[in-house]
Design an enzyme around this catalytic site. Structure first.
Site: not given
Length: 424
Positions: A253, A270
Protein backbone atom coordinates in the site's frame (compact mmCIF):
# COMPACT_ATOMS: atom_id res chain seq x y z
CA UNK A 1 19.27 51.51 28.40
CA UNK A 2 17.47 48.89 26.31
CA UNK A 3 17.22 45.53 28.11
CA UNK A 4 17.30 42.43 25.93
CA UNK A 5 15.71 39.13 26.80
CA UNK A 6 17.98 36.02 26.98
CA UNK A 7 16.44 34.58 23.76
CA UNK A 8 17.02 37.89 21.91
CA UNK A 9 20.65 37.86 23.01
CA UNK A 10 21.04 34.28 21.71
CA UNK A 11 19.51 35.15 18.34
CA UNK A 12 21.83 38.17 17.98
CA UNK A 13 24.82 35.96 18.78
CA UNK A 14 23.73 33.40 16.17
CA UNK A 15 23.30 36.17 13.58
CA UNK A 16 26.80 37.40 14.35
CA UNK A 17 28.16 33.90 13.91
CA UNK A 18 26.43 33.51 10.57
CA UNK A 19 27.89 36.79 9.33
CA UNK A 20 31.37 36.63 10.83
CA UNK A 21 32.27 32.96 11.19
CA UNK A 22 34.90 31.62 8.78
CA UNK A 23 33.92 28.90 6.33
CA UNK A 24 33.34 25.64 8.11
CA UNK A 25 34.52 22.19 7.13
CA UNK A 26 31.27 20.20 7.12
CA UNK A 27 31.39 16.45 6.67
CA UNK A 28 29.22 13.37 6.93
CA UNK A 29 31.89 11.00 8.20
CA UNK A 30 29.95 7.84 7.34
CA UNK A 31 29.99 8.83 3.65
CA UNK A 32 33.42 10.46 3.21
CA UNK A 33 36.42 11.90 5.03
CA UNK A 34 37.09 14.51 2.33
CA UNK A 35 37.32 18.09 3.61
CA UNK A 36 35.89 21.00 1.71
CA UNK A 37 35.20 24.69 2.11
CA UNK A 38 31.72 26.22 1.96
CA UNK A 39 30.83 29.25 -0.11
CA UNK A 40 27.54 30.46 1.31
CA UNK A 41 26.92 32.88 -1.58
CA UNK A 42 27.32 30.33 -4.38
CA UNK A 43 24.20 29.64 -6.39
CA UNK A 44 23.84 25.97 -7.14
CA UNK A 45 22.23 23.91 -9.87
CA UNK A 46 19.47 21.52 -8.89
CA UNK A 47 19.92 17.96 -10.11
CA UNK A 48 17.11 16.36 -12.11
CA UNK A 49 15.66 12.87 -12.15
CA UNK A 50 13.43 10.88 -9.83
CA UNK A 51 13.04 11.93 -6.22
CA UNK A 52 15.38 9.15 -5.15
CA UNK A 53 17.98 10.07 -7.76
CA UNK A 54 17.88 13.66 -6.56
CA UNK A 55 18.16 12.87 -2.85
CA UNK A 56 21.19 10.70 -3.64
CA UNK A 57 22.62 13.49 -5.83
CA UNK A 58 22.24 15.89 -2.90
CA UNK A 59 24.07 13.47 -0.59
CA UNK A 60 26.81 13.05 -3.19
CA UNK A 61 27.12 16.82 -3.51
CA UNK A 62 27.53 17.15 0.25
CA UNK A 63 30.14 14.40 0.22
CA UNK A 64 32.12 16.15 -2.52
CA UNK A 65 31.77 19.62 -0.96
CA UNK A 66 29.43 21.08 -3.57
CA UNK A 67 27.10 22.58 -1.01
CA UNK A 68 25.46 25.03 -3.41
CA UNK A 69 24.21 22.23 -5.69
CA UNK A 70 23.17 20.22 -2.65
CA UNK A 71 21.07 23.11 -1.34
CA UNK A 72 19.54 23.80 -4.76
CA UNK A 73 18.63 20.14 -5.22
CA UNK A 74 17.14 19.77 -1.75
CA UNK A 75 15.18 23.03 -2.05
CA UNK A 76 13.72 21.91 -5.39
CA UNK A 77 12.75 18.55 -3.92
CA UNK A 78 11.02 20.17 -0.96
CA UNK A 79 9.14 22.52 -3.27
CA UNK A 80 7.68 19.43 -4.97
CA UNK A 81 7.40 17.20 -1.90
CA UNK A 82 7.20 19.32 1.26
CA UNK A 83 6.58 16.15 3.31
CA UNK A 84 9.82 14.49 2.21
CA UNK A 85 11.35 14.23 5.67
CA UNK A 86 14.81 13.16 4.55
CA UNK A 87 15.01 16.19 2.26
CA UNK A 88 13.90 18.45 5.11
CA UNK A 89 16.58 16.95 7.34
CA UNK A 90 19.29 17.57 4.74
CA UNK A 91 18.13 21.16 4.35
CA UNK A 92 18.48 21.71 8.09
CA UNK A 93 21.95 20.17 8.01
CA UNK A 94 23.03 22.27 5.05
CA UNK A 95 22.13 25.50 6.79
CA UNK A 96 23.67 24.38 10.07
CA UNK A 97 26.90 23.67 8.19
CA UNK A 98 27.32 27.37 7.61
CA UNK A 99 28.53 27.76 11.18
CA UNK A 100 29.78 24.35 12.26
CA UNK A 101 31.01 20.98 10.96
CA UNK A 102 28.63 18.04 11.30
CA UNK A 103 29.73 14.49 12.01
CA UNK A 104 26.53 12.78 10.88
CA UNK A 105 23.25 13.24 9.06
CA UNK A 106 20.84 15.04 11.36
CA UNK A 107 23.57 16.82 13.29
CA UNK A 108 21.92 20.12 12.47
CA UNK A 109 18.74 19.23 14.35
CA UNK A 110 20.11 17.68 17.50
CA UNK A 111 16.89 18.48 19.37
CA UNK A 112 14.87 16.06 17.20
CA UNK A 113 13.90 12.71 18.76
CA UNK A 114 16.76 10.23 18.38
CA UNK A 115 14.52 7.50 16.95
CA UNK A 116 13.33 9.85 14.18
CA UNK A 117 16.89 10.80 13.27
CA UNK A 118 17.98 7.15 13.33
CA UNK A 119 15.17 6.23 10.93
CA UNK A 120 16.07 8.99 8.50
CA UNK A 121 19.76 8.06 8.61
CA UNK A 122 18.84 4.45 7.85
CA UNK A 123 16.73 5.58 4.90
CA UNK A 124 19.63 7.63 3.51
CA UNK A 125 22.09 4.76 3.90
CA UNK A 126 19.71 2.22 2.37
CA UNK A 127 19.10 4.41 -0.67
CA UNK A 128 22.81 5.07 -1.18
CA UNK A 129 23.70 1.40 -0.71
CA UNK A 130 21.28 0.48 -3.50
CA UNK A 131 22.79 3.09 -5.83
CA UNK A 132 26.29 1.82 -5.13
CA UNK A 133 25.34 -1.82 -5.68
CA UNK A 134 25.99 -2.12 -9.41
CA UNK A 135 27.25 -5.70 -9.36
CA UNK A 136 23.80 -7.16 -10.01
CA UNK A 137 22.79 -4.88 -12.89
CA UNK A 138 23.14 -7.65 -15.47
CA UNK A 139 22.10 -10.54 -13.20
CA UNK A 140 18.83 -12.46 -12.97
CA UNK A 141 16.98 -13.50 -9.80
CA UNK A 142 17.20 -17.18 -8.94
CA UNK A 143 13.96 -16.62 -7.02
CA UNK A 144 11.97 -16.58 -10.27
CA UNK A 145 12.42 -20.11 -11.60
CA UNK A 146 9.53 -20.38 -14.08
CA UNK A 147 6.65 -18.12 -15.06
CA UNK A 148 3.26 -19.54 -15.97
CA UNK A 149 2.28 -18.28 -19.45
CA UNK A 150 -0.49 -16.03 -18.08
CA UNK A 151 1.77 -14.36 -15.52
CA UNK A 152 2.98 -11.13 -17.09
CA UNK A 153 4.91 -9.83 -14.09
CA UNK A 154 6.32 -10.86 -10.72
CA UNK A 155 7.08 -8.76 -7.65
CA UNK A 156 10.27 -9.57 -5.74
CA UNK A 157 10.95 -7.98 -2.34
CA UNK A 158 14.49 -7.95 -0.93
CA UNK A 159 14.11 -7.40 2.82
CA UNK A 160 17.86 -6.89 3.37
CA UNK A 161 17.95 -3.84 1.10
CA UNK A 162 14.36 -2.56 1.56
CA UNK A 163 13.81 -2.89 -2.17
CA UNK A 164 10.89 -4.00 -4.34
CA UNK A 165 11.60 -5.17 -7.89
CA UNK A 166 9.19 -5.62 -10.78
CA UNK A 167 10.15 -8.33 -13.28
CA UNK A 168 8.42 -8.95 -16.58
CA UNK A 169 7.84 -12.35 -18.16
CA UNK A 170 10.07 -11.97 -21.22
CA UNK A 171 9.43 -15.21 -23.11
CA UNK A 172 9.74 -17.11 -19.86
CA UNK A 173 12.81 -15.28 -18.56
CA UNK A 174 12.61 -12.54 -15.89
CA UNK A 175 13.39 -9.06 -17.20
CA UNK A 176 13.88 -6.23 -14.72
CA UNK A 177 11.35 -3.45 -15.28
CA UNK A 178 11.94 -1.16 -12.30
CA UNK A 179 12.67 -1.12 -8.58
CA UNK A 180 11.61 1.03 -5.62
CA UNK A 181 12.53 1.67 -2.01
CA UNK A 182 10.02 0.11 0.41
CA UNK A 183 9.20 -0.03 4.09
CA UNK A 184 8.77 -3.39 5.85
CA UNK A 185 7.77 -4.38 9.38
CA UNK A 186 8.90 -2.37 12.39
CA UNK A 187 10.54 -5.50 13.86
CA UNK A 188 11.78 -6.83 10.53
CA UNK A 189 10.62 -9.89 8.60
CA UNK A 190 9.68 -13.58 9.01
CA UNK A 191 6.18 -13.07 10.37
CA UNK A 192 4.98 -15.82 12.71
CA UNK A 193 2.06 -14.53 14.77
CA UNK A 194 -0.65 -11.90 14.67
CA UNK A 195 0.60 -8.50 15.81
CA UNK A 196 4.35 -9.26 15.78
CA UNK A 197 4.97 -6.23 13.51
CA UNK A 198 6.94 -8.31 11.03
CA UNK A 199 6.52 -8.73 7.29
CA UNK A 200 6.17 -12.29 5.96
CA UNK A 201 8.79 -14.17 3.98
CA UNK A 202 7.64 -16.58 1.29
CA UNK A 203 5.73 -16.82 -1.96
CA UNK A 204 2.37 -15.06 -2.04
CA UNK A 205 -0.05 -13.73 -4.62
CA UNK A 206 -1.92 -10.46 -5.01
CA UNK A 207 -5.53 -11.29 -4.15
CA UNK A 208 -7.44 -8.05 -4.76
CA UNK A 209 -7.33 -4.26 -5.01
CA UNK A 210 -8.77 -1.94 -2.36
CA UNK A 211 -9.05 1.54 -3.94
CA UNK A 212 -8.85 4.60 -1.70
CA UNK A 213 -12.57 5.24 -2.06
CA UNK A 214 -13.35 1.82 -0.63
CA UNK A 215 -10.84 2.28 2.18
CA UNK A 216 -12.41 5.63 3.07
CA UNK A 217 -15.83 4.00 3.40
CA UNK A 218 -14.46 1.14 5.49
CA UNK A 219 -11.91 2.86 7.71
CA UNK A 220 -12.85 6.55 7.69
CA UNK A 221 -9.96 8.82 8.68
CA UNK A 222 -7.73 5.78 9.29
CA UNK A 223 -7.75 5.12 5.54
CA UNK A 224 -5.06 7.79 5.14
CA UNK A 225 -2.56 5.27 6.51
CA UNK A 226 -2.82 3.36 3.20
CA UNK A 227 -2.35 6.36 0.92
CA UNK A 228 -3.54 5.87 -2.65
CA UNK A 229 -4.83 2.34 -2.03
CA UNK A 230 -3.96 -1.20 -1.03
CA UNK A 231 -3.32 -4.52 -2.75
CA UNK A 232 -3.74 -7.44 -0.30
CA UNK A 233 -1.48 -10.48 -0.62
CA UNK A 234 -2.20 -14.09 0.34
CA UNK A 235 -0.54 -14.27 3.76
CA UNK A 236 -0.84 -16.73 5.42
CA UNK A 237 -0.17 -19.09 2.52
CA UNK A 238 -0.76 -22.83 2.67
CA UNK A 239 2.62 -23.61 4.24
CA UNK A 240 2.20 -20.79 6.79
CA UNK A 241 -1.12 -22.29 7.88
CA UNK A 242 0.38 -25.76 8.25
CA UNK A 243 3.06 -24.21 10.50
CA UNK A 244 0.38 -22.43 12.60
CA UNK A 245 1.49 -18.98 11.52
CA UNK A 246 -1.17 -16.38 12.17
CA UNK A 247 -2.01 -12.85 11.12
CA UNK A 248 -3.96 -11.15 8.36
CA UNK A 249 -4.22 -7.90 6.43
CA UNK A 250 -0.76 -7.94 4.87
CA UNK A 251 -0.93 -5.50 1.98
CA UNK A 252 1.14 -3.59 -0.49
CA UNK A 253 0.00 0.00 0.00
CA UNK A 254 0.84 3.70 -0.21
CA UNK A 255 1.82 6.23 2.45
CA UNK A 256 -0.09 8.79 4.54
CA UNK A 257 -0.53 12.23 2.99
CA UNK A 258 1.71 13.89 5.59
CA UNK A 259 4.59 11.44 4.99
CA UNK A 260 6.28 11.16 1.61
CA UNK A 261 8.35 8.09 2.56
CA UNK A 262 8.55 6.03 5.72
CA UNK A 263 11.61 4.51 7.41
CA UNK A 264 12.98 1.16 6.14
CA UNK A 265 11.31 -0.63 9.07
CA UNK A 266 8.16 1.17 10.18
CA UNK A 267 5.01 -0.74 9.23
CA UNK A 268 2.89 -3.21 11.20
CA UNK A 269 3.83 -5.91 8.68
CA UNK A 270 2.73 -4.49 5.34
CA UNK A 271 5.04 -3.47 2.50
CA UNK A 272 4.75 0.29 2.02
CA UNK A 273 5.76 2.50 -0.90
CA UNK A 274 5.44 6.21 -1.57
CA UNK A 275 2.10 7.01 -3.17
CA UNK A 276 3.54 7.80 -6.58
CA UNK A 277 5.62 4.61 -6.58
CA UNK A 278 2.68 2.50 -5.39
CA UNK A 279 0.68 3.76 -8.36
CA UNK A 280 3.61 2.91 -10.61
CA UNK A 281 3.80 -0.65 -9.28
CA UNK A 282 -0.01 -1.03 -9.40
CA UNK A 283 -0.01 -1.12 -13.20
CA UNK A 284 1.88 -4.43 -13.03
CA UNK A 285 -0.40 -6.16 -10.50
CA UNK A 286 -2.96 -8.73 -11.63
CA UNK A 287 -5.12 -9.81 -8.66
CA UNK A 288 -5.25 -13.59 -8.48
CA UNK A 289 -2.22 -13.96 -10.71
CA UNK A 290 0.80 -11.82 -9.80
CA UNK A 291 3.27 -13.48 -7.40
CA UNK A 292 4.81 -11.47 -4.57
CA UNK A 293 8.03 -13.18 -3.51
CA UNK A 294 9.45 -11.85 -0.25
CA UNK A 295 12.95 -13.04 0.59
CA UNK A 296 15.68 -12.29 3.16
CA UNK A 297 17.96 -11.39 0.24
CA UNK A 298 17.65 -11.97 -3.50
CA UNK A 299 19.90 -14.65 -4.94
CA UNK A 300 21.38 -13.12 -8.11
CA UNK A 301 22.82 -15.37 -10.83
CA UNK A 302 24.08 -14.92 -14.37
CA UNK A 303 22.00 -15.88 -17.41
CA UNK A 304 23.62 -19.30 -17.79
CA UNK A 305 23.09 -20.17 -14.13
CA UNK A 306 19.49 -18.98 -14.31
CA UNK A 307 18.78 -21.23 -17.31
CA UNK A 308 20.32 -24.20 -15.53
CA UNK A 309 18.14 -23.58 -12.49
CA UNK A 310 15.06 -23.10 -14.66
CA UNK A 311 15.67 -26.40 -16.42
CA UNK A 312 16.42 -28.19 -13.13
CA UNK A 313 13.22 -26.92 -11.49
CA UNK A 314 11.03 -28.10 -14.36
CA UNK A 315 12.91 -31.42 -14.52
CA UNK A 316 12.36 -32.04 -10.82
CA UNK A 317 8.63 -31.50 -11.23
CA UNK A 318 8.59 -33.79 -14.27
CA UNK A 319 10.38 -36.54 -12.32
CA UNK A 320 7.81 -36.30 -9.53
CA UNK A 321 4.97 -36.49 -12.05
CA UNK A 322 6.53 -39.43 -13.93
CA UNK A 323 6.99 -41.52 -10.78
CA UNK A 324 3.37 -40.87 -9.86
CA UNK A 325 1.79 -41.77 -13.20
CA UNK A 326 3.99 -44.86 -13.69
CA UNK A 327 2.79 -46.11 -10.28
CA UNK A 328 6.35 -46.35 -8.99
CA UNK A 329 5.26 -45.95 -5.38
CA UNK A 330 8.67 -46.09 -3.69
CA UNK A 331 10.27 -43.65 -6.11
CA UNK A 332 7.26 -41.34 -5.78
CA UNK A 333 7.34 -41.35 -1.98
CA UNK A 334 11.06 -40.58 -1.98
CA UNK A 335 10.16 -37.06 -3.09
CA UNK A 336 8.47 -36.35 0.26
CA UNK A 337 10.10 -34.95 3.39
CA UNK A 338 9.82 -36.59 6.84
CA UNK A 339 8.25 -33.25 7.87
CA UNK A 340 5.59 -33.44 5.14
CA UNK A 341 2.03 -32.28 5.70
CA UNK A 342 -0.81 -32.55 3.19
CA UNK A 343 -3.53 -30.00 2.66
CA UNK A 344 -5.84 -32.32 4.61
CA UNK A 345 -3.41 -32.46 7.54
CA UNK A 346 -1.87 -35.90 6.87
CA UNK A 347 1.67 -36.50 8.09
CA UNK A 348 4.22 -38.52 6.13
CA UNK A 349 3.24 -41.87 7.68
CA UNK A 350 -0.44 -41.50 6.84
CA UNK A 351 0.45 -40.20 3.38
CA UNK A 352 2.66 -43.21 2.64
CA UNK A 353 -0.01 -45.66 3.72
CA UNK A 354 -2.71 -43.95 1.67
CA UNK A 355 -0.62 -43.67 -1.51
CA UNK A 356 0.53 -47.29 -1.30
CA UNK A 357 -3.07 -48.46 -0.90
CA UNK A 358 -4.34 -46.25 -3.75
CA UNK A 359 -1.64 -47.35 -6.17
CA UNK A 360 -2.32 -51.00 -5.40
CA UNK A 361 -5.76 -50.53 -6.96
CA UNK A 362 -4.50 -48.83 -10.14
CA UNK A 363 -3.76 -50.46 -13.47
CA UNK A 364 -2.81 -47.20 -15.21
CA UNK A 365 -2.74 -43.44 -14.62
CA UNK A 366 -1.97 -40.27 -16.56
CA UNK A 367 -1.02 -36.92 -15.05
CA UNK A 368 -0.95 -33.70 -17.04
CA UNK A 369 0.41 -30.44 -15.60
CA UNK A 370 -0.51 -27.11 -17.24
CA UNK A 371 0.25 -23.44 -16.52
CA UNK A 372 3.23 -24.31 -14.34
CA UNK A 373 4.94 -21.61 -12.28
CA UNK A 374 7.85 -22.05 -9.88
CA UNK A 375 9.12 -19.37 -7.51
CA UNK A 376 11.78 -19.64 -4.83
CA UNK A 377 11.93 -18.11 -1.35
CA UNK A 378 13.97 -18.73 1.79
CA UNK A 379 17.70 -18.13 2.36
CA UNK A 380 19.60 -18.69 -0.88
CA UNK A 381 16.35 -19.62 -2.68
CA UNK A 382 16.14 -22.84 -0.63
CA UNK A 383 12.33 -23.13 -0.83
CA UNK A 384 10.48 -23.66 -4.13
CA UNK A 385 6.77 -23.21 -4.65
CA UNK A 386 5.28 -24.90 -7.73
CA UNK A 387 1.72 -24.12 -8.81
CA UNK A 388 -0.09 -25.77 -11.73
CA UNK A 389 -3.40 -26.98 -13.07
CA UNK A 390 -3.43 -30.76 -12.67
CA UNK A 391 -5.45 -33.14 -14.82
CA UNK A 392 -5.34 -36.66 -13.31
CA UNK A 393 -6.87 -39.71 -15.03
CA UNK A 394 -6.71 -43.39 -14.09
CA UNK A 395 -8.67 -46.61 -14.51
CA UNK A 396 -10.98 -45.63 -11.60
CA UNK A 397 -10.69 -41.83 -11.14
CA UNK A 398 -10.68 -38.59 -13.14
CA UNK A 399 -9.81 -35.39 -11.29
CA UNK A 400 -8.87 -31.80 -12.08
CA UNK A 401 -7.56 -29.25 -9.60
CA UNK A 402 -5.25 -26.30 -9.11
CA UNK A 403 -2.43 -27.73 -7.02
CA UNK A 404 0.52 -26.29 -5.13
CA UNK A 405 3.70 -28.03 -3.94
CA UNK A 406 6.16 -26.56 -1.44
CA UNK A 407 9.65 -27.98 -1.80
CA UNK A 408 12.48 -27.54 0.71
CA UNK A 409 16.15 -28.10 -0.05
CA UNK A 410 18.21 -29.95 2.55
CA UNK A 411 21.17 -32.30 2.69
CA UNK A 412 19.08 -34.99 0.97
CA UNK A 413 18.12 -32.69 -1.91
CA UNK A 414 14.72 -31.23 -2.75
CA UNK A 415 11.81 -32.69 -0.77
CA UNK A 416 8.11 -31.84 -0.72
CA UNK A 417 6.99 -30.43 2.64
CA UNK A 418 3.40 -29.52 1.66
CA UNK A 419 0.99 -30.58 -1.10
CA UNK A 420 -2.63 -29.72 -1.70
CA UNK A 421 -5.18 -27.42 -3.31
CA UNK A 422 -3.91 -23.95 -4.10
CA UNK A 423 -5.95 -21.56 -1.97
CA UNK A 424 -5.57 -18.67 -4.42
Amino acid sequence: MLRLSPWTKRLLCLAALLCLAPAATPRFFEFSDASFELSSEAKGVAHTGSHEERIIAALDAIRSGNMADARATVDALIAEQPNYRLAQLLRADLYAMRVMPLSTIGGGVASAPSNVLDDLRKEALVRIAHRNDKIYADRLPANIVAFAPQQKFAILIDAATSRLYVFANDNGQPKRVRDHYVTVGLLGVDKKIEGDQRSPLGVYFVTSHLPREQLDKTYGSLADLYGVGAWPISYPNELDRSQSRTGHGIWLHGSPAATYARAPQASNGCVVLTNEEMLDVAQYLQPGNTPVISVPAIKWVNAEQWQQQHNAGLALLEQWKSSWETLNTQQYLNFYSPDFRSGEGQDISTWREQKAAVNAGKTWSKVQLNDVSIFAAGPQASQMVATFNQNYRSNNLNNQMKKRLYWQQDAAGWKIVWEGNALN
